[in-house]
Design a protein around this motif. Sequence first.
Motif, PDB file in Angstrom:
ATOM      1  N   ALA A  18       0.837  -1.208   0.000  1.00 38.21           N
ATOM      2  CA  ALA A  18       0.000   0.000   0.000  1.00 38.21           C
ATOM      3  C   ALA A  18       0.870   1.255   0.000  1.00 38.21           C
ATOM      4  N   GLU A  19       1.993   1.205   0.714  1.00 34.72           N
ATOM      5  CA  GLU A  19       2.922   2.341   0.717  1.00 34.72           C
ATOM      6  C   GLU A  19       3.585   2.500  -0.649  1.00 34.72           C
ATOM      7  N   SER A  20       3.855   1.377  -1.314  1.00 33.44           N
ATOM      8  CA  SER A  20       4.403   1.418  -2.664  1.00 33.44           C
ATOM      9  C   SER A  20       3.412   2.105  -3.611  1.00 33.44           C
ATOM     10  N   ALA A  21       2.107   1.765  -3.455  1.00 30.98           N
ATOM     11  CA  ALA A  21       1.068   2.407  -4.265  1.00 30.98           C
ATOM     12  C   ALA A  21       0.983   3.904  -3.963  1.00 30.98           C
ATOM     13  N   LYS A  22       1.218   4.276  -2.712  1.00 32.49           N
ATOM     14  CA  LYS A  22       1.184   5.693  -2.332  1.00 32.49           C
ATOM     15  C   LYS A  22       2.297   6.471  -3.030  1.00 32.49           C
ATOM     16  N   LEU A  23       3.479   5.865  -3.143  1.00 31.01           N
ATOM     17  CA  LEU A  23       4.587   6.524  -3.851  1.00 31.01           C
ATOM     18  C   LEU A  23       4.228   6.745  -5.311  1.00 31.01           C
ATOM     19  N   ARG A  24       3.534   5.789  -5.899  1.00 30.79           N
ATOM     20  CA  ARG A  24       3.074   5.932  -7.300  1.00 30.79           C
ATOM     21  C   ARG A  24       2.088   7.092  -7.420  1.00 30.79           C
ATOM     22  N   ILE A  25       1.184   7.209  -6.444  1.00 32.43           N
ATOM     23  CA  ILE A  25       0.217   8.318  -6.438  1.00 32.43           C
ATOM     24  C   ILE A  25       0.946   9.653  -6.348  1.00 32.43           C
ATOM     25  N   ASN A  26       1.949   9.706  -5.475  1.00 29.64           N
ATOM     26  CA  ASN A  26       2.720  10.944  -5.321  1.00 29.64           C
ATOM     27  C   ASN A  26       3.396  11.339  -6.631  1.00 29.64           C
ATOM     28  N   ASP A  27       3.939  10.340  -7.354  1.00 24.91           N
ATOM     29  CA  ASP A  27       4.603  10.613  -8.630  1.00 24.91           C
ATOM     30  C   ASP A  27       3.603  11.144  -9.666  1.00 24.91           C
ATOM     31  N   ILE A  28       2.410  10.524  -9.703  1.00 29.09           N
ATOM     32  CA  ILE A  28       1.384  10.953 -10.663  1.00 29.09           C
ATOM     33  C   ILE A  28       0.940  12.380 -10.367  1.00 29.09           C
ATOM     34  N   GLU A  29       0.678  12.669  -9.087  1.00 31.30           N
ATOM     35  CA  GLU A  29       0.190  14.000  -8.719  1.00 31.30           C
ATOM     36  C   GLU A  29       1.252  15.072  -8.915  1.00 31.30           C
ATOM     37  N   LYS A  30       2.517  14.670  -8.811  1.00 31.92           N
ATOM     38  CA  LYS A  30       3.605  15.620  -9.074  1.00 31.92           C
ATOM     39  C   LYS A  30       3.687  15.933 -10.567  1.00 31.92           C
ATOM     40  N   ALA A  31       3.489  14.895 -11.403  1.00 32.07           N
ATOM     41  CA  ALA A  31       3.556  15.077 -12.856  1.00 32.07           C
ATOM     42  C   ALA A  31       2.300  15.748 -13.407  1.00 32.07           C
ATOM     43  N   PHE A  32       1.149  15.441 -12.762  1.00 34.38           N
ATOM     44  CA  PHE A  32      -0.138  16.000 -13.201  1.00 34.38           C
ATOM     45  C   PHE A  32      -0.824  16.659 -12.006  1.00 34.38           C
ATOM     46  N   PRO A  33      -0.492  17.917 -11.702  1.00 32.53           N
ATOM     47  CA  PRO A  33      -1.056  18.600 -10.524  1.00 32.53           C
ATOM     48  C   PRO A  33      -2.580  18.595 -10.477  1.00 32.53           C
ATOM     49  N   SER A  34      -3.227  18.543 -11.638  1.00 29.58           N
ATOM     50  CA  SER A  34      -4.699  18.540 -11.668  1.00 29.58           C
ATOM     51  C   SER A  34      -5.277  17.248 -11.107  1.00 29.58           C
ATOM     52  N   GLU A  35      -4.426  16.213 -10.952  1.00 29.53           N
ATOM     53  CA  GLU A  35      -4.876  14.921 -10.430  1.00 29.53           C
ATOM     54  C   GLU A  35      -4.784  14.846  -8.903  1.00 29.53           C
ATOM     55  N   GLU A  36      -4.284  15.900  -8.270  1.00 32.69           N
ATOM     56  CA  GLU A  36      -4.096  15.874  -6.818  1.00 32.69           C
ATOM     57  C   GLU A  36      -5.417  15.614  -6.093  1.00 32.69           C
ATOM     58  N   GLY A  37      -5.386  14.650  -5.201  1.00 32.58           N
ATOM     59  CA  GLY A  37      -6.574  14.290  -4.428  1.00 32.58           C
ATOM     60  C   GLY A  37      -7.570  13.430  -5.184  1.00 32.58           C
ATOM     61  N   LYS A  38      -7.271  13.106  -6.457  1.00 35.01           N
ATOM     62  CA  LYS A  38      -8.208  12.330  -7.276  1.00 35.01           C
ATOM     63  C   LYS A  38      -7.649  10.954  -7.660  1.00 35.01           C
ATOM     64  N   THR A  39      -6.387  10.716  -7.342  1.00 34.82           N
ATOM     65  CA  THR A  39      -5.713   9.512  -7.838  1.00 34.82           C
ATOM     66  C   THR A  39      -5.698   8.404  -6.790  1.00 34.82           C
ATOM     67  N   SER A  40      -6.053   7.208  -7.226  1.00 30.34           N
ATOM     68  CA  SER A  40      -5.957   6.013  -6.389  1.00 30.34           C
ATOM     69  C   SER A  40      -5.085   4.995  -7.116  1.00 30.34           C
ATOM     70  N   ALA A  41      -4.487   4.072  -6.381  1.00 29.63           N
ATOM     71  CA  ALA A  41      -3.579   3.100  -6.996  1.00 29.63           C
ATOM     72  C   ALA A  41      -3.566   1.808  -6.189  1.00 29.63           C
ATOM     73  N   LEU A  42      -3.087   0.737  -6.822  1.00 26.62           N
ATOM     74  CA  LEU A  42      -2.973  -0.539  -6.129  1.00 26.62           C
ATOM     75  C   LEU A  42      -1.706  -1.266  -6.555  1.00 26.62           C
ATOM     76  N   ASP A  43      -1.205  -2.081  -5.654  1.00 25.69           N
ATOM     77  CA  ASP A  43       0.007  -2.863  -5.905  1.00 25.69           C
ATOM     78  C   ASP A  43      -0.186  -4.231  -5.282  1.00 25.69           C
TER      79      ASP A  43
END
Length: 393
Positions: free
Chosen positions: A223-248
Amino acid sequence: MNASCQYTGLPASETRKDDGKEIRVSREISTKLDFFRSSNDRLRNKFLNKDEKALGIDFVYDFNEIGSKNESSYIAVVHIDGNGMGKRISEYSKRHGKDNREYINSIRALSDSIEETSSKAIRTAIIRLLESQKDEDGKCKIGGVVEFQNKLPFRPIVFGGDDITFVCDGRLGLTLSELLLRQLTSDDKKLSDGYPISARAGIAIVKTHYPFYQALKLANNLAESAKLRINDIEKAFPSEEGKTSALDWHFASGGVIESIENIRKREYKIKWKEGSSEICGNLTMRPLRLGESVGIDWRSWNTFEEIISKFKGEEWEGKHNKIMRLRETLRNGPHEVEKFIKIYNDSLPKEQPLPKIKNNEGSDKTGWVDNTCTCFDAIEALDFFVWLEGGRK
């Protein structure tokens, strides 16, 4: 000599009946068994309706009851956690903290909306499991694969907040986790503050007798690994902040217990030669963002689902040995995959030998996009992926 507790090895204080068997237990275990009965009743009353209880439908009690005899002995231990909820609640508190009564009512409303959303997601998962029953070989099976005899191969352990932990049949771990995560984070399920939940899921698929604490620790690590992926996505796409979910997820077939970072580095990192250069690649595309791909970011659940659909489809039906050979060839890089396709050209799908990744020409010939493999995760998951009713096929 004093008798020992059959669970802890501590001195036994009494003999109890558990599931029709006499067992020697310590005082600690005796108390836990008493509490378990009341918690089991709470679980049934919360998530099963009157008709389902009348039919004798219940949750699995013993992990040994999960799986099908001589077919599968894996369980999935899943941890789902909301993203940034502590910060969100803190900011919400500041907005409503001037008046004590307003603060109490607003926090209570937020808490209630989290509990309602979480419980509805679990209830939806249960309904989907029951709807997915099919008759196969004279037996009732979920998705035509997982045997079902009134006891759901699914048991929530922690629920009621933005954290959900559950155990299920290993073959249901991926699709059931994605369903629950999607239900929890759906845009139409906004909390009382006007925004939906975003979350991440870690799925540890392990042997039934794998140490449960270690499986849960692995699920949290994922779950922490998925959180790092979310952080990377939101950093690359600021409009996705608070909207991104992920799974590992990870399949742990042995008893080796170590961090997911070390496992991935050892088992999923490969190197190959291109001219005089040495290229480093990733066999896995995990963690995956929930839902559709966005822009050039193709590593999503929907993409994974499309890839696994191809390998489970008619074009690859009856070609298990070739799929296994392909899996080993993927370890040697894209050029070896192209050779593999030429060798087996006559017996592979003609127009599109491998799944094609949108906007990535050549991915259907090599099984790679840049330095990330497109097919390895799907092939590894073939025996652990059961379509639930209403899923994309």
